[in-house]
Design an enzyme around this catalytic site. Structure first.
Site, PDB file in Angstrom:
ATOM      1  N   CYS A   1       3.254  -0.483  -2.892  1.00 17.25           N
ATOM      2  CA  CYS A   1       4.394  -1.199  -3.448  1.00 17.25           C
ATOM      3  C   CYS A   1       4.506  -0.831  -4.925  1.00 17.25           C
ATOM      4  O   CYS A   1       3.528  -0.904  -5.672  1.00 17.25           O
ATOM      5  CB  CYS A   1       4.194  -2.699  -3.281  1.00 17.25           C
ATOM      6  SG  CYS A   1       5.455  -3.690  -4.131  1.00 17.25           S
TER       7      CYS A   1
ATOM      8  N   CYS B   1       4.281   5.167   7.780  1.00 13.08           N
ATOM      9  CA  CYS B   1       3.452   4.453   8.738  1.00 13.08           C
ATOM     10  C   CYS B   1       2.824   3.260   8.015  1.00 13.08           C
ATOM     11  O   CYS B   1       1.913   3.434   7.212  1.00 13.08           O
ATOM     12  CB  CYS B   1       2.400   5.425   9.273  1.00 13.08           C
ATOM     13  SG  CYS B   1       1.491   4.855  10.672  1.00 13.08           S
TER      14      CYS B   1
END
Length: 140
Positions: free
Chosen positions: A97, A120
């Protein structure tokens, strides 16, 4: 992108479940086939479970057959950061993130068109916000 969210490990432990902490802060991985978002197709946005930073639109999610939710592209160029990962005896690209630096998963160059990428991700590292619902970023 909003301001970076920087917290101590103690602060993260208070805010996250043990499973979220293990993946987001300690770079863990869910067992394949166990994540809650594996088969979902609900419209909306996937956000970081640590800070609610918007990461992926549900429309970019696809069935990769790998056992983890997969996406062809991020919501925007500044949603995530990509870092070379040489752990576990292989070379991969880790996805974090961009706002809280939480580990989300990995990206591979074997996805479908239009990008050819397969982001993924670990389900526990994300939350789903239904289409039309507001997204409120977590504050320090």
């Amino acid at each position: 992108m909003a301001d970076k969210l920087i917290l101590s490990n103690d602060e993260w432990r208070k805010r996250l479940t043990p499973e979220e902490f293990q993946v987001l802060r300690q770079h863990g991985t869910e067992y394949p086939g166990t994540g809650c978002f594996l088969g979902t197709k609900t419209p909306g946005t996937y956000v970081c479970a640590g800070c609610n930073n918007p990461l992926f639109k549900a429309g970019t999610k696809f069935e990769s057959g790998t056992g983890w939710p997969s996406f062809t592209q991020t919501l925007s160029e500044d949603s995530v950061t990509e870092i070379r990962d040489v752990s576990h005896g292989m070379i991969r690209t880790e996805v974090r993130c961009a706002r809280c630096d939480g580990h989300l998963g990995h990206v591979f160059p074997d996805g479908p068109p239009p990008t050819g990428l397969r982001y993924c991700m670990n389900s526990v590292a994300m939350k789903h916000v239904p289409e039309g619902s507001p997204i409120e970023l977590v504050r320090a």
